[in-house]
Design a protein around this motif. Sequence first.
Motif, short mmCIF file in Angstrom:
data_model
loop_
_atom_site.label_atom_id
_atom_site.label_comp_id
_atom_site.label_asym_id
_atom_site.label_seq_id
_atom_site.Cartn_x
_atom_site.Cartn_y
_atom_site.Cartn_z
N GLN A 251 0.85 -1.19 0.00
CA GLN A 251 0.00 0.00 0.00
C GLN A 251 0.89 1.25 0.00
OE1 GLN A 251 -3.48 -0.57 -0.31
NE2 GLN A 251 -2.50 -2.57 -0.66
N ASP A 252 1.56 1.45 -1.12
CA ASP A 252 2.51 2.55 -1.27
C ASP A 252 1.82 3.90 -1.07
OD1 ASP A 252 5.28 3.48 -2.67
OD2 ASP A 252 3.62 4.62 -3.53
N LYS A 253 0.65 4.04 -1.61
CA LYS A 253 -0.09 5.31 -1.51
C LYS A 253 -0.31 5.71 -0.06
CE LYS A 253 -4.64 7.27 -2.66
NZ LYS A 253 -5.95 6.97 -3.33
N LYS A 254 -0.71 4.74 0.76
CA LYS A 254 -1.01 5.03 2.15
C LYS A 254 0.27 5.34 2.95
CE LYS A 254 -4.47 3.04 3.85
NZ LYS A 254 -5.47 2.07 4.35
N MET A 255 1.33 4.60 2.69
CA MET A 255 2.57 4.82 3.44
C MET A 255 3.22 6.15 3.08
SD MET A 255 4.19 1.00 3.73
CE MET A 255 3.99 0.58 2.01
N GLU A 256 3.14 6.53 1.81
CA GLU A 256 3.66 7.83 1.41
C GLU A 256 2.89 8.94 2.10
OE1 GLU A 256 4.44 10.42 -2.67
OE2 GLU A 256 2.91 8.87 -2.62
N LEU A 257 1.59 8.78 2.22
CA LEU A 257 0.75 9.77 2.89
C LEU A 257 1.12 9.90 4.36
CD1 LEU A 257 -1.84 11.63 2.80
CD2 LEU A 257 -3.11 9.61 3.53
N LEU A 258 1.28 8.76 5.04
CA LEU A 258 1.63 8.78 6.46
C LEU A 258 2.94 9.52 6.70
CD1 LEU A 258 0.74 5.17 7.68
CD2 LEU A 258 -0.66 7.23 7.76
N ALA A 259 3.97 9.20 5.91
CA ALA A 259 5.26 9.85 6.08
C ALA A 259 5.18 11.34 5.81
CB ALA A 259 6.30 9.20 5.18
N ASP A 260 4.41 11.71 4.77
CA ASP A 260 4.28 13.11 4.39
C ASP A 260 3.62 13.90 5.51
OD1 ASP A 260 4.18 15.47 2.91
OD2 ASP A 260 2.28 14.93 1.96
N LYS A 261 2.55 13.37 6.09
CA LYS A 261 1.82 14.09 7.13
C LYS A 261 2.49 13.97 8.49
CE LYS A 261 -1.25 15.42 4.24
NZ LYS A 261 -1.29 16.85 3.83
N GLY A 262 3.39 13.02 8.66
CA GLY A 262 3.99 12.79 9.97
C GLY A 262 5.34 13.43 10.17
N ASN A 263 5.68 14.45 9.33
CA ASN A 263 6.99 15.11 9.45
C ASN A 263 8.12 14.09 9.38
OD1 ASN A 263 6.06 17.70 9.55
ND2 ASN A 263 6.51 18.06 11.71
N GLY A 264 8.05 13.20 8.39
CA GLY A 264 9.06 12.16 8.33
C GLY A 264 9.40 11.75 6.92
N ASN A 265 9.96 10.54 6.79
CA ASN A 265 10.40 10.06 5.49
C ASN A 265 9.89 8.63 5.28
OD1 ASN A 265 12.11 8.81 7.36
ND2 ASN A 265 13.77 10.23 6.92
N TYR A 266 9.96 8.20 4.02
CA TYR A 266 9.42 6.90 3.62
C TYR A 266 10.46 6.18 2.78
CZ TYR A 266 6.58 3.74 0.65
OH TYR A 266 6.09 2.67 -0.05
N ALA A 267 10.83 4.98 3.21
CA ALA A 267 11.77 4.14 2.46
C ALA A 267 11.12 2.79 2.21
CB ALA A 267 13.07 3.97 3.23
N TYR A 268 11.45 2.20 1.06
CA TYR A 268 10.97 0.85 0.75
C TYR A 268 12.16 -0.10 0.80
CZ TYR A 268 9.24 -3.17 -1.87
OH TYR A 268 8.91 -4.43 -2.24
N LEU A 269 12.01 -1.18 1.54
CA LEU A 269 13.08 -2.16 1.71
C LEU A 269 12.81 -3.35 0.79
CD1 LEU A 269 13.36 -2.12 5.62
CD2 LEU A 269 14.34 -0.52 3.96
N ASP A 270 13.56 -3.43 -0.31
CA ASP A 270 13.36 -4.54 -1.24
C ASP A 270 14.32 -5.69 -0.96
OD1 ASP A 270 15.41 -2.82 -2.07
OD2 ASP A 270 15.32 -3.54 -4.14
N ASN A 271 15.35 -5.46 -0.17
CA ASN A 271 16.29 -6.52 0.17
C ASN A 271 17.09 -6.10 1.40
OD1 ASN A 271 18.44 -4.79 -0.74
ND2 ASN A 271 18.04 -5.48 -2.84
N MET A 272 17.96 -7.01 1.86
CA MET A 272 18.72 -6.75 3.07
C MET A 272 19.71 -5.61 2.87
SD MET A 272 18.88 -7.61 6.16
CE MET A 272 19.64 -6.23 7.00
#
Length: 648
Positions: A424-445
């Motif tokens: 749910q990329d859309k939702k996680m991007e929204l949370l980070a944007d509104k939460g004064n933070g950042n969003y990273a996606y972990l595709d591997n170690m």
Amino acid sequence: MHKLFLLGTVLLTAATAASAQTPTSTQAHQAKTVADTLVIRGRVTDAGGQPLPGVTVLVKGSTIGASTAANGTYQLSVPKASKILVFSAIGYVTQEAKLSSQQILNVVLAEDRQQLNEVVVTGYGSLQQQSVSGSAATVVSGRVAGVAVRGAARVRGNRGAMPSGFSPAYPAESSESYATIHENGYHDARRDPLSTFSIDVDPASYANVRRFLNDGQLPPADAVRVEEMINYFHYDYPQPTAQEPFSVTTELAACPWNPQHQLVQVALQGRTVETQHLPPANLVFLVDVSGSMSAANKLPLVQAGLRQLVRELRPQDRVALVAYAGAAGLVLPPTPGQQREKILTAIDNLSAGGSTAGGAGLRLAYHVARENFNKEGNNRVVLATDGDFNVGESSDRDMEQLITEERESGVFLTVLGVGEGNLQDKKMELLADKGNGNYAYLDNMQEARRVLVQQFGSTLFTIAKDVKLQLEFNPTRVQQYRLVGYENRLLAAEDFNNDRKDAGELGSGHTVTALYEVVPVGAPPVVDNLKYQSNTVPAASASAELLTVKLRYKEPQGSTSRLLTHTLSGAARPLTQASENLRFAAAVAQFGMLLRQSDYRGTATYAEVARQAKAARGQDADGYRAEFIRLVHAAEGIRPAPATYGAR
């Protein structure tokens, strides 16, 4: 509910103390395991000696394997009876190497042009459903009660052998969601001279795009956020010399995908603060342990990443752990950073199952962070999830309201996205944007280590918040302009001076890069002149100012913004004379536009993007730029498939 949380905490303390008396494995078993295995390490490069990240290394005939890191290195524990390792990567000839008594095995892979031209997406078969038991609200023995998994998800189809712990679970039909992106168009510099936007340093889109390409698929267009792809990479901008937390750099060159246009680069370099000098951290790990997190590339990957992060903690840092499934629970109360074994045990004891009470988890995590707020430190919730909230606050509007309310406490938010199929990329991007933070996606170690260890300061320590840029273009030199990317970060002109308007955050050592495609005066206009208005503008020399950059930011705990200004003058350089920073960023921008099939991609081709990126690769100590070039070659050979992902 409060009494229930207290009861869960008491039970957790008692159970944890009891379990500490029983060892998890015997020394004899450990000694036998070591005796039966051999540790093989080495480095994988291409024919030119450049490191190859993301190469799969397998013990032939088994699922024992590893993946090379950003600098091409790998380490693998193999049974002593093993004879052959197999090295494979998209776009390269698979190579087998015989094992001997030597423990160092370096390999050179040759490019496979035929393979690149013949990659066809054929699907990944069906997913056998997992069975999950129960959901409860108490915490026992370091686990959220009722979340044990009965059975496991398995993949069928044509993926072939993959290393243990590396196989993602692909559903037959994806339910991933991405916010719809309507690409920025051209603006007339006379009628609309101001361009205003919030900075963005999230690297999520690039890592997610890499996941698709490594699996032989082109990403859905809306998964490609060009500004995030550009800002995934580090650029060599000067460190700030004044009191401000960052420097501002601008540059003007010929546009590589449209020779009649020009390219403006506006860049920020955040001040780098060494880890030992960073303020104390008050961190709350908020981990989704619902049933959707059971796949190997979800909760197990999060646990591995958090274990690496824990090793970076200092005695002055404090960490708490909240888990949520059918309900939320405090798994570990705030614990000093030097008590690593206690923190690691809590992380290791997490298991997946149940439904997803995301809203309850966020509320509890913020409550714990506020209760232990450090006025002189960095207060942050680190949320790890696939974003699949389905209990409690679940709508985007509800989650946005919750995060907006909570950010006023001074607690920032980092979101770590994992998994595929229901991301749910859309939702996680929204949370980070509104939460004064950042969003990273972990595709591997390797990405988990990059985000949580190598970029520990920039990911988790904010040096400036609500950072906004506003550019004013001089119509005597600029006819039209177009901001490349940042579609979901645009602001109204009046928002620039409004300190109540939320904007982006900048971490220690972060770089921010923005590109504008400019139609200079004298070039063919992209929009015809108006009939009933004057179309004449005063002539200006090439030395006149092209634009003015205005920047506003606040201190991490401040409420009043500060203003900086910077101007750009002079003629456009030929692309060959531009900096490596601009040339490489331009190559990444073109790659993003090609993946999106953008109407503005002009003359860009994958082959030309690869050529430009190679010429601007620079030192590339970590190998990320070499990996980018490999991904460009891979994308060139992938045939587009019918879209199965959409904005929801």
